[in-house]
Design a protein around this motif. Structure first.
Motif, PDB file in Angstrom:
ATOM      1  N   ARG A  23       0.830  -1.209   0.000  1.00  0.00           N
ATOM      2  CA  ARG A  23       0.000   0.000   0.000  1.00  0.00           C
ATOM      3  C   ARG A  23       0.861   1.255   0.000  1.00  0.00           C
ATOM      4  O   ARG A  23       0.460   2.289  -0.517  1.00  0.00           O
ATOM      5  CB  ARG A  23      -0.937  -0.017   1.203  1.00  0.00           C
ATOM      6  CG  ARG A  23      -1.869  -1.220   1.198  1.00  0.00           C
ATOM      7  CD  ARG A  23      -2.755  -1.294   2.430  1.00  0.00           C
ATOM      8  NE  ARG A  23      -3.356  -2.623   2.527  1.00  0.00           N
ATOM      9  CZ  ARG A  23      -4.448  -2.992   1.872  1.00  0.00           C
ATOM     10  NH1 ARG A  23      -5.080  -2.143   1.097  1.00  0.00           N
ATOM     11  NH2 ARG A  23      -4.918  -4.218   2.002  1.00  0.00           N
ATOM     12  N   ARG A  24       2.014   1.175   0.650  1.00  0.00           N
ATOM     13  CA  ARG A  24       2.981   2.265   0.671  1.00  0.00           C
ATOM     14  C   ARG A  24       4.340   1.659   0.966  1.00  0.00           C
ATOM     15  O   ARG A  24       4.439   0.462   1.244  1.00  0.00           O
ATOM     16  CB  ARG A  24       2.610   3.307   1.726  1.00  0.00           C
ATOM     17  CG  ARG A  24       2.512   2.766   3.145  1.00  0.00           C
ATOM     18  CD  ARG A  24       2.157   3.853   4.152  1.00  0.00           C
ATOM     19  NE  ARG A  24       0.975   4.589   3.770  1.00  0.00           N
ATOM     20  CZ  ARG A  24      -0.279   4.241   4.085  1.00  0.00           C
ATOM     21  NH1 ARG A  24      -0.488   3.135   4.806  1.00  0.00           N
ATOM     22  NH2 ARG A  24      -1.301   4.960   3.700  1.00  0.00           N
ATOM     23  N   LEU A 208       4.375  11.119  -1.130  1.00  0.00           N
ATOM     24  CA  LEU A 208       4.072  11.461   0.264  1.00  0.00           C
ATOM     25  C   LEU A 208       3.184  10.420   0.942  1.00  0.00           C
ATOM     26  O   LEU A 208       3.058  10.424   2.168  1.00  0.00           O
ATOM     27  CB  LEU A 208       3.395  12.837   0.335  1.00  0.00           C
ATOM     28  CG  LEU A 208       4.297  14.058   0.154  1.00  0.00           C
ATOM     29  CD1 LEU A 208       3.460  15.318   0.088  1.00  0.00           C
ATOM     30  CD2 LEU A 208       5.336  14.158   1.269  1.00  0.00           C
ATOM     31  N   GLU A 209       2.566   9.536   0.171  1.00  0.00           N
ATOM     32  CA  GLU A 209       1.719   8.509   0.787  1.00  0.00           C
ATOM     33  C   GLU A 209       2.512   7.604   1.727  1.00  0.00           C
ATOM     34  O   GLU A 209       1.935   6.924   2.570  1.00  0.00           O
ATOM     35  CB  GLU A 209       1.004   7.672  -0.274  1.00  0.00           C
ATOM     36  CG  GLU A 209       1.885   6.680  -0.997  1.00  0.00           C
ATOM     37  CD  GLU A 209       1.151   5.883  -2.072  1.00  0.00           C
ATOM     38  OE1 GLU A 209      -0.046   6.138  -2.275  1.00  0.00           O
ATOM     39  OE2 GLU A 209       1.786   5.022  -2.703  1.00  0.00           O
ATOM     40  N   SER A 210       3.822   7.585   1.577  1.00  0.00           N
ATOM     41  CA  SER A 210       4.669   6.760   2.438  1.00  0.00           C
ATOM     42  C   SER A 210       5.225   7.551   3.622  1.00  0.00           C
ATOM     43  O   SER A 210       6.066   7.029   4.360  1.00  0.00           O
ATOM     44  CB  SER A 210       5.835   6.175   1.624  1.00  0.00           C
ATOM     45  OG  SER A 210       5.357   5.324   0.601  1.00  0.00           O
ATOM     46  N   LEU A 236      -9.999  14.606 -11.158  1.00  0.00           N
ATOM     47  CA  LEU A 236      -9.946  13.386 -10.352  1.00  0.00           C
ATOM     48  C   LEU A 236      -8.517  12.950 -10.044  1.00  0.00           C
ATOM     49  O   LEU A 236      -8.254  12.365  -8.993  1.00  0.00           O
ATOM     50  CB  LEU A 236     -10.700  12.250 -11.045  1.00  0.00           C
ATOM     51  CG  LEU A 236     -12.220  12.401 -11.121  1.00  0.00           C
ATOM     52  CD1 LEU A 236     -12.833  11.171 -11.785  1.00  0.00           C
ATOM     53  CD2 LEU A 236     -12.829  12.611  -9.739  1.00  0.00           C
ATOM     54  N   ASN A 237      -7.571  13.238 -10.950  1.00  0.00           N
ATOM     55  CA  ASN A 237      -6.182  12.894 -10.673  1.00  0.00           C
ATOM     56  C   ASN A 237      -5.676  13.633  -9.441  1.00  0.00           C
ATOM     57  O   ASN A 237      -4.935  13.076  -8.627  1.00  0.00           O
ATOM     58  CB  ASN A 237      -5.290  13.219 -11.876  1.00  0.00           C
ATOM     59  CG  ASN A 237      -5.439  12.211 -12.990  1.00  0.00           C
ATOM     60  OD1 ASN A 237      -5.780  11.056 -12.760  1.00  0.00           O
ATOM     61  ND2 ASN A 237      -5.197  12.644 -14.219  1.00  0.00           N
ATOM     62  N   LEU A 238      -6.097  14.892  -9.300  1.00  0.00           N
ATOM     63  CA  LEU A 238      -5.700  15.666  -8.132  1.00  0.00           C
ATOM     64  C   LEU A 238      -6.387  15.149  -6.878  1.00  0.00           C
ATOM     65  O   LEU A 238      -5.757  15.008  -5.821  1.00  0.00           O
ATOM     66  CB  LEU A 238      -6.027  17.145  -8.352  1.00  0.00           C
ATOM     67  CG  LEU A 238      -5.692  18.100  -7.200  1.00  0.00           C
ATOM     68  CD1 LEU A 238      -4.221  18.005  -6.825  1.00  0.00           C
ATOM     69  CD2 LEU A 238      -6.057  19.534  -7.575  1.00  0.00           C
ATOM     70  N   VAL A 239      -7.667  14.843  -6.982  1.00  0.00           N
ATOM     71  CA  VAL A 239      -8.401  14.303  -5.824  1.00  0.00           C
ATOM     72  C   VAL A 239      -7.750  13.002  -5.349  1.00  0.00           C
ATOM     73  O   VAL A 239      -7.488  12.817  -4.156  1.00  0.00           O
ATOM     74  CB  VAL A 239      -9.883  14.070  -6.177  1.00  0.00           C
ATOM     75  CG1 VAL A 239     -10.600  13.333  -5.045  1.00  0.00           C
ATOM     76  CG2 VAL A 239     -10.586  15.393  -6.465  1.00  0.00           C
ATOM     77  N   ILE A 240      -7.481  12.095  -6.294  1.00  0.00           N
ATOM     78  CA  ILE A 240      -6.854  10.811  -5.944  1.00  0.00           C
ATOM     79  C   ILE A 240      -5.457  11.040  -5.378  1.00  0.00           C
ATOM     80  O   ILE A 240      -5.051  10.395  -4.391  1.00  0.00           O
ATOM     81  CB  ILE A 240      -6.806   9.898  -7.183  1.00  0.00           C
ATOM     82  CG1 ILE A 240      -8.219   9.499  -7.589  1.00  0.00           C
ATOM     83  CG2 ILE A 240      -5.946   8.659  -6.918  1.00  0.00           C
ATOM     84  CD1 ILE A 240      -8.321   8.904  -8.985  1.00  0.00           C
ATOM     85  N   GLY A 241      -4.710  11.972  -5.981  1.00  0.00           N
ATOM     86  CA  GLY A 241      -3.369  12.270  -5.488  1.00  0.00           C
ATOM     87  C   GLY A 241      -3.389  12.725  -4.037  1.00  0.00           C
ATOM     88  O   GLY A 241      -2.574  12.279  -3.217  1.00  0.00           O
ATOM     89  N   VAL A 273     -11.307   6.590  -7.432  1.00  0.00           N
ATOM     90  CA  VAL A 273     -11.366   7.269  -6.139  1.00  0.00           C
ATOM     91  C   VAL A 273     -11.669   6.249  -5.037  1.00  0.00           C
ATOM     92  O   VAL A 273     -11.024   6.228  -3.988  1.00  0.00           O
ATOM     93  CB  VAL A 273     -12.423   8.395  -6.153  1.00  0.00           C
ATOM     94  CG1 VAL A 273     -12.630   8.971  -4.758  1.00  0.00           C
ATOM     95  CG2 VAL A 273     -12.013   9.497  -7.132  1.00  0.00           C
ATOM     96  N   LEU A 274     -12.649   5.392  -5.280  1.00  0.00           N
ATOM     97  CA  LEU A 274     -13.004   4.368  -4.300  1.00  0.00           C
ATOM     98  C   LEU A 274     -11.853   3.386  -4.075  1.00  0.00           C
ATOM     99  O   LEU A 274     -11.599   2.962  -2.944  1.00  0.00           O
ATOM    100  CB  LEU A 274     -14.255   3.617  -4.765  1.00  0.00           C
ATOM    101  CG  LEU A 274     -15.552   4.435  -4.733  1.00  0.00           C
ATOM    102  CD1 LEU A 274     -16.635   3.742  -5.549  1.00  0.00           C
ATOM    103  CD2 LEU A 274     -16.014   4.654  -3.296  1.00  0.00           C
ATOM    104  N   ALA A 275     -11.146   3.059  -5.139  1.00  0.00           N
ATOM    105  CA  ALA A 275     -10.003   2.157  -5.011  1.00  0.00           C
ATOM    106  C   ALA A 275      -8.880   2.807  -4.209  1.00  0.00           C
ATOM    107  O   ALA A 275      -8.222   2.140  -3.391  1.00  0.00           O
ATOM    108  CB  ALA A 275      -9.495   1.746  -6.390  1.00  0.00           C
ATOM    109  N   ALA A 276      -8.658   4.108  -4.424  1.00  0.00           N
ATOM    110  CA  ALA A 276      -7.614   4.815  -3.674  1.00  0.00           C
ATOM    111  C   ALA A 276      -7.939   4.836  -2.185  1.00  0.00           C
ATOM    112  O   ALA A 276      -7.065   4.616  -1.335  1.00  0.00           O
ATOM    113  CB  ALA A 276      -7.454   6.238  -4.207  1.00  0.00           C
ATOM    114  N   ILE A 277      -9.203   5.077  -1.852  1.00  0.00           N
ATOM    115  CA  ILE A 277      -9.601   5.087  -0.442  1.00  0.00           C
ATOM    116  C   ILE A 277      -9.462   3.687   0.153  1.00  0.00           C
ATOM    117  O   ILE A 277      -8.924   3.502   1.251  1.00  0.00           O
ATOM    118  CB  ILE A 277     -11.038   5.605  -0.285  1.00  0.00           C
ATOM    119  CG1 ILE A 277     -11.113   7.084  -0.683  1.00  0.00           C
ATOM    120  CG2 ILE A 277     -11.529   5.424   1.156  1.00  0.00           C
ATOM    121  CD1 ILE A 277     -12.522   7.655  -0.724  1.00  0.00           C
ATOM    122  N   GLY A 278      -9.927   2.672  -0.583  1.00  0.00           N
ATOM    123  CA  GLY A 278      -9.869   1.306  -0.069  1.00  0.00           C
ATOM    124  C   GLY A 278      -8.455   0.794   0.105  1.00  0.00           C
ATOM    125  O   GLY A 278      -8.162   0.068   1.060  1.00  0.00           O
TER     126      GLY A 278
END
Length: 350
Positions: A23-24, A208-210, A236-241, A273-278
């Motif tokens: 995940r990271r 930064l996710e790590s 959406l790329n920015l939202v997911i980022g 978006v849902l996949a990024a959250i999950g």
């Protein structure tokens, strides 16, 4: 023959550090890695029912050469533990490469070359996404007290004044170096993240996710995403980022309020978006309100195959399983959730 990978690598005169790169990118303690290798404990960070491992090896002799990086994908059993037959087969391959004559001493080539050959023949090697490779190398350089890459100065210059440096000349490795050293660059980043061009901000967020960034960085990132969320056609790329970039932040309450806002918007019904959250914010789904919204959006907007894939991954996590099952089995659940969960349990195609 050695019983664990750690012992075998040690016998080849290499130091070893384990990382998870699922995940990271995050370090795994020696104690946790050894318990996993012994089959005594599950992998601490499973993703898609696999252990996605990054191994950093460097010679015990300082003059022994450069570090070596292995990326191994290890399948897990129902309890999240290592499948021991796979471990034993892999160890046998490595031992045979290190000691081809079976006499306990390796051949004329350096041990690193022998190990690399065995790795390539194992069928366990994988290539992480580009941003994860970049972050891994940035973390490895910092761990080994080596300088950042040649791309770091450009990333630092951009962080200090985005208007003075062309974003299209920034390299992903430089952004990873910047992310790993965010505490050193905190003031510049906090002041200027709002001015980053989106094509530069998104890869920085992926790196930064790590990192466990604080509220001084999380706040401007979330504000940028909130601005685009208010547009008639959000980026959406920015939202997911930003979901990814704040997913490991210590500003937990701020992130969870932001995720609630996303899930209550039309963007929160988009598959990526849902996949990024999950995948990145799975710990936040321990909040029942977020878990319920996520499952409702997922079941109402995505194909059954996507629902099955994401749910299977998360039900494998002990800290999430009961919470998700509580929502899925709630008598007052929405019809879309009941339908998708029913199909998950008993596929009509079978």
């Amino acid at each position: 023959m050695s019983n664990t990978l750690t012992d075998l690598i040690s016998s080849a005169a290499f130091n070893l550090r384990w990382f998870d790169v699922g995940r990271r990118v995050q370090p795994v303690s020696r104690k946790a890695a050894e318990a996993f290798e012994a089959g005594a404990a599950p992998w601490p960070h499973p993703y898609l029912r696999q252990a996605w491992c990054g191994l950093l090896l460097w010679p015990t002799d300082p003059t022994g050469g450069d570090p070596v990086v292995w990326f191994l994908q290890l399948p897990l059993d129902e309890q999240g533990k290592l499948l021991l037959p796979i471990r034993d087969r892999f160890l046998k391959q490595l031992h045979g490469a290190l000691y081809p004559e079976g006499n306990g001493s390796n051949g004329q080539q350096g041990p690193g070359k022998h190990l690399q050959q065995a790795l390539e023949n194992s069928g366990l090697m994988f290539t992480p996404a580009a941003e994860k490779r970049a972050v891994f190398h940035a973390k490895a350089a910092k761990l080994l007290h080596r300088p950042a890459s040649d791309h770091y100065p450009a990333a630092r210059a951009y962080a200090k004044d985005p208007a003075s440096f062309p974003w299209d000349q920034l390299a992903l490795q430089g952004m990873a170096d910047l992310a790993v050293r965010w505490e050193e660059e905190r003031n510049a980043l906090a002041a200027n993240l709002s001015r980053f061009a989106t094509p530069a901000l998104v890869p920085l967020c992926q790196c930064l996710e790590s990192e466990a960034i604080d509220h001084r960085l999380a706040e401007p990132l979330i504000h940028r995403a909130q601005q685009t969320l208010a547009d008639s056609e959000p980026d959406l790329n920015l939202v997911i980022g930003v979901i990814r970039g704040t997913s490991h932040s210590v500003a937990k309450g701020m992130r969870q309020q932001w995720l609630l806002q996303v899930l209550q918007s039309e963007a929160g019904r988009q598959g990526e978006v849902l996949a990024a959250i999950g995948s990145r914010c799975c710990d936040d789904l321990q909040v029942p309100e977020l878990a319920q919204l996520w499952l409702e959006n997922l079941s109402d907007s995505q194909p059954q195959q996507t629902f099955n894939l994401l749910l299977t991954d998360l039900l494998f996590l002990p800290q999430l399983r009961n919470i998700l099952l509580g929502v899925l089995r709630n008598p007052e659940r929405k019809e879309c959730v009941a339908r998708a969960f029913g199909e998950f349990l008993a596929p009509s195609g079978n």
